[in-house]
Design a protein around this motif. Sequence first.
Motif, PDB file in Angstrom:
ATOM      1  N   ALA A  32       0.827  -1.207   0.000  1.00 16.88           N
ATOM      2  CA  ALA A  32       0.000   0.000   0.000  1.00 16.88           C
ATOM      3  C   ALA A  32       0.863   1.259   0.000  1.00 16.88           C
ATOM      4  O   ALA A  32       0.556   2.244  -0.693  1.00 16.88           O
ATOM      5  CB  ALA A  32      -0.913  -0.014   1.222  1.00 16.88           C
ATOM      6  N   LEU A  33       1.952   1.239   0.774  1.00 17.70           N
ATOM      7  CA  LEU A  33       2.856   2.388   0.808  1.00 17.70           C
ATOM      8  C   LEU A  33       3.520   2.614  -0.538  1.00 17.70           C
ATOM      9  O   LEU A  33       3.605   3.747  -1.036  1.00 17.70           O
ATOM     10  CB  LEU A  33       3.910   2.160   1.897  1.00 17.70           C
ATOM     11  CG  LEU A  33       4.821   3.344   2.255  1.00 17.70           C
ATOM     12  CD1 LEU A  33       3.985   4.486   2.815  1.00 17.70           C
ATOM     13  CD2 LEU A  33       5.872   2.912   3.259  1.00 17.70           C
ATOM     14  N   LEU A  34       3.989   1.526  -1.171  1.00 18.83           N
ATOM     15  CA  LEU A  34       4.579   1.657  -2.508  1.00 18.83           C
ATOM     16  C   LEU A  34       3.540   2.082  -3.527  1.00 18.83           C
ATOM     17  O   LEU A  34       3.828   2.869  -4.431  1.00 18.83           O
ATOM     18  CB  LEU A  34       5.214   0.323  -2.917  1.00 18.83           C
ATOM     19  CG  LEU A  34       6.530  -0.048  -2.237  1.00 18.83           C
ATOM     20  CD1 LEU A  34       6.906  -1.486  -2.551  1.00 18.83           C
ATOM     21  CD2 LEU A  34       7.641   0.889  -2.682  1.00 18.83           C
ATOM     22  N   GLY A  35       2.324   1.556  -3.406  1.00 24.22           N
ATOM     23  CA  GLY A  35       1.274   1.945  -4.342  1.00 24.22           C
ATOM     24  C   GLY A  35       0.938   3.414  -4.258  1.00 24.22           C
ATOM     25  O   GLY A  35       0.621   4.054  -5.278  1.00 24.22           O
ATOM     26  N   LEU A  36       0.999   3.989  -3.044  1.00 26.87           N
ATOM     27  CA  LEU A  36       0.743   5.419  -2.899  1.00 26.87           C
ATOM     28  C   LEU A  36       1.781   6.248  -3.631  1.00 26.87           C
ATOM     29  O   LEU A  36       1.450   7.178  -4.383  1.00 26.87           O
ATOM     30  CB  LEU A  36       0.723   5.780  -1.413  1.00 26.87           C
ATOM     31  CG  LEU A  36       0.559   7.275  -1.074  1.00 26.87           C
ATOM     32  CD1 LEU A  36      -0.777   7.783  -1.578  1.00 26.87           C
ATOM     33  CD2 LEU A  36       0.690   7.486   0.435  1.00 26.87           C
ATOM     34  N   ALA A  37       3.065   5.905  -3.441  1.00 25.78           N
ATOM     35  CA  ALA A  37       4.136   6.675  -4.091  1.00 25.78           C
ATOM     36  C   ALA A  37       4.128   6.483  -5.597  1.00 25.78           C
ATOM     37  O   ALA A  37       4.228   7.446  -6.367  1.00 25.78           O
ATOM     38  CB  ALA A  37       5.487   6.271  -3.510  1.00 25.78           C
ATOM     39  N   LEU A  38       3.983   5.248  -6.053  1.00 25.42           N
ATOM     40  CA  LEU A  38       4.000   4.984  -7.490  1.00 25.42           C
ATOM     41  C   LEU A  38       2.718   5.452  -8.159  1.00 25.42           C
ATOM     42  O   LEU A  38       2.717   5.830  -9.326  1.00 25.42           O
ATOM     43  CB  LEU A  38       4.206   3.489  -7.738  1.00 25.42           C
ATOM     44  CG  LEU A  38       5.541   2.915  -7.247  1.00 25.42           C
ATOM     45  CD1 LEU A  38       5.595   1.419  -7.492  1.00 25.42           C
ATOM     46  CD2 LEU A  38       6.706   3.604  -7.938  1.00 25.42           C
ATOM     47  N   GLY A  39       1.595   5.438  -7.426  1.00 26.24           N
ATOM     48  CA  GLY A  39       0.350   5.925  -8.006  1.00 26.24           C
ATOM     49  C   GLY A  39       0.389   7.406  -8.307  1.00 26.24           C
ATOM     50  O   GLY A  39      -0.168   7.878  -9.300  1.00 26.24           O
ATOM     51  N   VAL A  89      13.185  -4.013   3.049  1.00 27.89           N
ATOM     52  CA  VAL A  89      13.803  -3.329   1.907  1.00 27.89           C
ATOM     53  C   VAL A  89      12.772  -2.510   1.143  1.00 27.89           C
ATOM     54  O   VAL A  89      12.952  -1.304   0.897  1.00 27.89           O
ATOM     55  CB  VAL A  89      14.479  -4.361   0.984  1.00 27.89           C
ATOM     56  CG1 VAL A  89      14.983  -3.690  -0.285  1.00 27.89           C
ATOM     57  CG2 VAL A  89      15.636  -5.045   1.711  1.00 27.89           C
ATOM     58  N   LEU A  90      11.670  -3.139   0.757  1.00 32.52           N
ATOM     59  CA  LEU A  90      10.657  -2.417  -0.017  1.00 32.52           C
ATOM     60  C   LEU A  90       9.929  -1.389   0.833  1.00 32.52           C
ATOM     61  O   LEU A  90       9.472  -0.362   0.317  1.00 32.52           O
ATOM     62  CB  LEU A  90       9.664  -3.412  -0.618  1.00 32.52           C
ATOM     63  CG  LEU A  90      10.240  -4.364  -1.675  1.00 32.52           C
ATOM     64  CD1 LEU A  90       9.154  -5.261  -2.248  1.00 32.52           C
ATOM     65  CD2 LEU A  90      10.900  -3.580  -2.808  1.00 32.52           C
ATOM     66  N   GLY A  91       9.804  -1.655   2.160  1.00 32.37           N
ATOM     67  CA  GLY A  91       9.192  -0.655   3.024  1.00 32.37           C
ATOM     68  C   GLY A  91      10.017   0.616   3.098  1.00 32.37           C
ATOM     69  O   GLY A  91       9.483   1.720   3.038  1.00 32.37           O
ATOM     70  N   LEU A  92      11.349   0.469   3.213  1.00 31.22           N
ATOM     71  CA  LEU A  92      12.217   1.653   3.213  1.00 31.22           C
ATOM     72  C   LEU A  92      12.153   2.392   1.882  1.00 31.22           C
ATOM     73  O   LEU A  92      12.170   3.625   1.841  1.00 31.22           O
ATOM     74  CB  LEU A  92      13.658   1.233   3.531  1.00 31.22           C
ATOM     75  CG  LEU A  92      13.917   0.742   4.959  1.00 31.22           C
ATOM     76  CD1 LEU A  92      15.357   0.252   5.084  1.00 31.22           C
ATOM     77  CD2 LEU A  92      13.644   1.854   5.962  1.00 31.22           C
ATOM     78  N   VAL A  93      12.087   1.624   0.779  1.00 28.31           N
ATOM     79  CA  VAL A  93      11.951   2.262  -0.541  1.00 28.31           C
ATOM     80  C   VAL A  93      10.647   3.037  -0.631  1.00 28.31           C
ATOM     81  O   VAL A  93      10.598   4.166  -1.149  1.00 28.31           O
ATOM     82  CB  VAL A  93      12.045   1.199  -1.646  1.00 28.31           C
ATOM     83  CG1 VAL A  93      11.727   1.801  -3.011  1.00 28.31           C
ATOM     84  CG2 VAL A  93      13.438   0.571  -1.683  1.00 28.31           C
ATOM     85  N   GLY A  94       9.546   2.476  -0.096  1.00 25.11           N
ATOM     86  CA  GLY A  94       8.262   3.171  -0.132  1.00 25.11           C
ATOM     87  C   GLY A  94       8.260   4.435   0.705  1.00 25.11           C
ATOM     88  O   GLY A  94       7.752   5.477   0.280  1.00 25.11           O
ATOM     89  N   VAL A  95       8.830   4.363   1.905  1.00 23.41           N
ATOM     90  CA  VAL A  95       8.896   5.554   2.766  1.00 23.41           C
ATOM     91  C   VAL A  95       9.741   6.639   2.103  1.00 23.41           C
ATOM     92  O   VAL A  95       9.372   7.826   2.097  1.00 23.41           O
ATOM     93  CB  VAL A  95       9.462   5.171   4.147  1.00 23.41           C
ATOM     94  CG1 VAL A  95       9.735   6.418   4.971  1.00 23.41           C
ATOM     95  CG2 VAL A  95       8.488   4.256   4.880  1.00 23.41           C
ATOM     96  N   LEU A  96      10.878   6.246   1.539  1.00 18.70           N
ATOM     97  CA  LEU A  96      11.741   7.226   0.873  1.00 18.70           C
ATOM     98  C   LEU A  96      11.060   7.833  -0.345  1.00 18.70           C
ATOM     99  O   LEU A  96      11.179   9.036  -0.599  1.00 18.70           O
ATOM    100  CB  LEU A  96      13.057   6.543   0.468  1.00 18.70           C
ATOM    101  CG  LEU A  96      14.107   7.428  -0.209  1.00 18.70           C
ATOM    102  CD1 LEU A  96      14.553   8.530   0.744  1.00 18.70           C
ATOM    103  CD2 LEU A  96      15.300   6.602  -0.664  1.00 18.70           C
ATOM    104  N   ALA A  97      10.314   7.017  -1.101  1.00 16.55           N
ATOM    105  CA  ALA A  97       9.634   7.532  -2.289  1.00 16.55           C
ATOM    106  C   ALA A  97       8.554   8.534  -1.914  1.00 16.55           C
ATOM    107  O   ALA A  97       8.415   9.593  -2.549  1.00 16.55           O
ATOM    108  CB  ALA A  97       9.031   6.369  -3.076  1.00 16.55           C
TER     109      ALA A  97
END
Length: 508
Positions: A32-39, A89-97
């Motif tokens: 969900a966090l990655l989807g927010l940034a990429l969306g 790893v992906l959680g940190l990428v999502g927070v940073l994005a």
Amino acid sequence: EGRKLAAGLSPHNEILQRHQMFSFPVACVVFALLGLALGLHTRKEGKLGGFALGIAVISAYYALMALFENLTKGSHFPAEWARWMPNLVLGLVGVLAVYLRNRVAGRELSLPLPRWVRTTSPKVRASGAASAQRVVLVIRIPDIYIPRPRLLDLYVGGRYLSVVTLSFVGLLAFYYIGTFIDKSERLFKGEANFGMLVHYFLFSTPQFIAYIVPMAILVAVLGTIGGLTRTGELVVMRSCGVSLYRAAVPLIVLALVWSGLLFVLDDRILAQANRRAEAIEDAIKGNPPRIQGSVALTHWLVDQRGRIYYYAVFDTKGQKLYRLSVFDTAPNPFRLRSHTSAESVTFTNQQWQAEKGWMQRFSSPERATRETFDRRTLDIQPPESFPAMRSQEWDLMTFTEMRHRISTLTDSGSNLSESRVLLQSRIAFPLVTVVMTLLGIPFGAMTGRRGALYGVGLAVILGSGYWLVNTFFMAVGQASLLNPILAAWAANVLFLAIAAYMTLTART
């Protein structure tokens, strides 16, 4: 776990399964966090763009999971953390994005220069009176027209090269990541080392380049023409009298360059690199090495009686040898007793029947007798003793060697359909770069406003369709059901026809 350790079983799988029960629910929050940034990034790309990025994120998650699982099995990573590492790893990428997306919105990074750099004092140089009275000799040289790229060609070519480099490197990175994950378990268990893996990457890369170059070129053409359409630059070119054909000239020129490089790769490097890659893969997996026969030695055979055979070609379906020579030798001292030659030898009724040949006997070093025959039964080895020329050995030949070999065997009467198709494909396959370029130009102009990722999806569909059609016609040609030239060129002709139709219907 104590009982499993006492029985000599590894508790890694039990630990992985237990932590998987807790890590998978947390993965929903990470996605969900990655989807927010990429969306926020793909809001203009549409549903296809979001779908493509979603597949990429899921693939990355499971790739990290497989990597850390292999590390755990090789006792190089704690089993308790293996299932949590993809989330971390992906959680940190999502927070940073998300952080970067909110921080840089509407801002630009500026680095002010020191004042002494920005302050300059121009020096004005006075010209003397003597210089004004100097005699100047002017020599007029007629203009010589040398074709060179214009400003428009450099601009379009620069955008194309940036996109083709990005797509090529991206596809190659996917290959390296997937191959590393596939081989990592044996690496971490100590069955292979990093040197073997690096050499495998080195020798398997040419084959993968041959696979991805057409796809990367199609993606680059769609991205370049689509980008010019999306930004309105193509409309400005049309208003200035520059058609779509003229704007696409640098793309076609570069496609011809890629075609030449692909021909050299396929003709000189690919076959030898594949042999080395197969040998290294067998060593990594612990398989016995494959026996690779040399083309020059394939048609020589020595039996237990000391007879030496040479033949031009062996038709396995018809059980027929062409241009056979049998050298009968005598030991102690070693000498040649007879030499039998025949145009063709057919295995019928459990016997070899030779046609149109001769036999020369050497009863002594000073005397030889020769007799000819139209038909004779030969006592030689059974058909399974004669290896046929394999298709892999044709791959080891260059284009010139293959053409010379086919012309030599043309009069033998053997079936050369497969080799003729392979010969024609040596020319037809490199031109796939031109085909994909001509196909991508009209599609890029028509679908450019739908986003770059829409072009990626379209490139996957068109590229897969080309490979399927080409594989089908190649198989039909090798089965002698279609002319070899038509079989090798059918996919290019069909897709060029589609490109011509799309170009004629597109607004140029």
